[in-house]
Design an enzyme around this catalytic site. Structure first.
Site, PDB file in Angstrom:
ATOM      1  N   ARG A 194      -2.265 -34.599 -43.607  1.00 42.89           N
ATOM      2  CA  ARG A 194      -1.056 -34.234 -42.866  1.00 42.89           C
ATOM      3  C   ARG A 194       0.169 -34.824 -43.547  1.00 42.89           C
ATOM      4  NH1 ARG A 194       0.997 -35.073 -36.558  1.00 42.89           N
ATOM      5  NH2 ARG A 194       1.152 -32.858 -36.141  1.00 42.89           N
ATOM      6  N   GLY A 253       1.102 -29.055 -29.721  1.00 46.66           N
ATOM      7  CA  GLY A 253       1.048 -30.384 -29.148  1.00 46.66           C
ATOM      8  C   GLY A 253       1.266 -30.377 -27.654  1.00 46.66           C
ATOM      9  N   ARG A 254       2.532 -30.340 -27.233  1.00 44.64           N
ATOM     10  CA  ARG A 254       2.837 -30.424 -25.804  1.00 44.64           C
ATOM     11  C   ARG A 254       2.213 -29.280 -25.006  1.00 44.64           C
ATOM     12  NH1 ARG A 254       8.785 -33.002 -24.759  1.00 44.64           N
ATOM     13  NH2 ARG A 254       8.612 -34.738 -26.221  1.00 44.64           N
ATOM     14  N   TYR A 300       4.834 -43.023 -41.538  1.00 46.14           N
ATOM     15  CA  TYR A 300       3.879 -44.123 -41.459  1.00 46.14           C
ATOM     16  C   TYR A 300       3.538 -44.581 -42.879  1.00 46.14           C
ATOM     17  CZ  TYR A 300       3.720 -42.946 -36.517  1.00 46.14           C
ATOM     18  OH  TYR A 300       4.071 -42.694 -35.207  1.00 46.14           O
ATOM     19  N   GLN A 360      -8.170 -38.363 -36.982  1.00 48.89           N
ATOM     20  CA  GLN A 360      -6.995 -38.613 -37.812  1.00 48.89           C
ATOM     21  C   GLN A 360      -6.930 -40.097 -38.182  1.00 48.89           C
ATOM     22  OE1 GLN A 360      -2.797 -38.698 -36.478  1.00 48.89           O
ATOM     23  NE2 GLN A 360      -2.519 -36.875 -37.749  1.00 48.89           N
TER      24      GLN A 360
END
Length: 383
Positions: A241, A333-334, A194, A108
């Site tokens: 993404r 994810g988690r 971002y 990424q």
């Protein structure tokens, strides 16, 4: 190795799927997870990172942790880079190990923009953004500031128009480095507020040049970066993404239901590997706004390639999204953080390890590579 489940409701997760240049063995993808365990001075990876990713090589695709394309692109302590020869060599250890284990991994490509601090910037300068802006909250600087590991964000400066070609070249260079490091492809990080997302969002972009004003102009940097990356890699090895809502710094776009389907449409027709979209969740937002799912459905309709969804999905809901045609795969994810053999656990309906939030960022093996697999749990049971 293919995995089967006896639970009919979960079977969509275990069907193979074409993702750009390759076929994923299942639709249980690993989301990019910042863990802040890279070498502090060089932003290199180590054998510990290789072990971490190998443990999770059962994913249909691993999207590696966010990796900065330049020194300017860094915004968090101990995150990896992909712009020096030594960083490339360190990532080779990881990709070789993942491939040996039968997995696939994308890099990424990341530039945080304003979500940074002068301690990370070349010559201690201001972070850059679409426009001058001070994010809400604090920067995670680790041991690089006398006031402690978290300090308030400082005002960013607007990236000058004449600097943008150099920024795009940084993305192009990082994509080449990722290919040299053995990654199967790259994901261009245009999400989570971002840098590229700061150009997309109306709240952080008040430019009056070709990169501001109209929605088409606000999407220009995204398009040009993706074009540059596709100059280096085949488009079918490039993913993107996006996140319509939320993210660090505390801003939103005024019309996400218009902006982000338009972004998805702007990426269509390029033959990209996939579009990866985040709905509101514990990291990017409150996760309670059902309009977020509606925006994702519209983005799915606007994009003509594989669509990957993310955002606090549990296996049953993920399987429904795939069965209903809302997504081709889902990133976890988690669940993947705490369950290295997640596909096997989903196949048998758990049990699942609980993630330890105290060890999410920084540190070593604890809370990183020591979560037990099902096999380890079985071996520990009394005979």
């Amino acid at each position: 190795m293919s995995i089967k489940t006896e639970n009919a409701d979960l079977k969509p997760l275990f069907e193979p799927v074409s993702i750009g240049a390759f076929e994923a063995k299942n639709r249980i993808f690993m989301a990019p997870l910042t863990r802040s365990r890279s070498e502090a001075k060089t932003n290199e990876q180590t054998g510990l990172h290789a072990l971490y990713y190998v443990q999770r090589a059962g994913a249909g695709l691993i999207v590696g942790e966010a990796t900065q394309i330049s020194k300017q692109g860094q915004g968090y302590a101990w995150t990896p880079g992909i712009f020096t020869e030594s960083q490339v060599e360190s990532w080779k250890v990881v990709t070789d190990a993942v491939h040996e284990a039968g997995g696939r991994i994308f890099c990424q490509l990341w530039h945080v923009g304003a979500i940074s601090h002068p301690v990370f910037q070349p010559d201690g300068g201001q972070p850059v953004s679409a426009s001058a802006w001070t994010p809400d909250g604090e920067a995670f600087v680790g041991d690089r500031h006398e006031d402690g590991p978290q300090v308030p964000f400082q005002e960013s400066r607007a990236l000058r128009t004449d600097e943008i070609p150099g920024l795009i070249e940084d993305y192009r260079h990082a994509a080449k480095c990722a290919a040299d490091a053995g990654f199967d492809g790259v994901e261009v990080h245009c999400a989570n507020n971002y840098l590229i997302d700061q150009f997309i969002r109306s709240a952080t972009n008040d430019r009056d040049d070709d990169y501001g004003g109209s929605l088409d102009n606000r999407l220009r940097l995204m398009r040009e970066v993706v074009d540059a990356v596709c100059d280096v890699l085949p488009a079918d090895r490039v993913g993107v993404r996006l996140s319509p809502q939320g993210g660090p710094g505390g801003t939103e776009d005024a019309q996400p239901e218009e902006t982000y389907p338009a972004a998805a449409k702007a990426l269509a027709g390029r033959g990209l590997a996939y579009l990866h979209v985040i709905r509101p969740n514990s990291h990017t937002g409150e996760g309670k706004d059902e309009s977020g799912d509606k925006i994702l459905h519209r983005m799915r309709e606007a994009f003509d390639g594989p669509f990957v969804a993310n955002g606090n999905f549990q296996p049953e809901e993920a399987a429904r999204w795939i069965a209903d045609g809302h997504a081709d795969a889902v990133t976890f994810g988690r669940l993947f953080l705490a369950n290295p053999d997640l596909p096997e656990r989903i196949a048998q309906d758990g049990p699942y390890n609980e993630p330890d939030e105290e060890t999410f960022y920084g540190g070593g093996a604890e809370g990183y590579t020591d979560y037990p697999s099902l096999e380890q749990v079985d071996d520990a049971l009394p005979a």
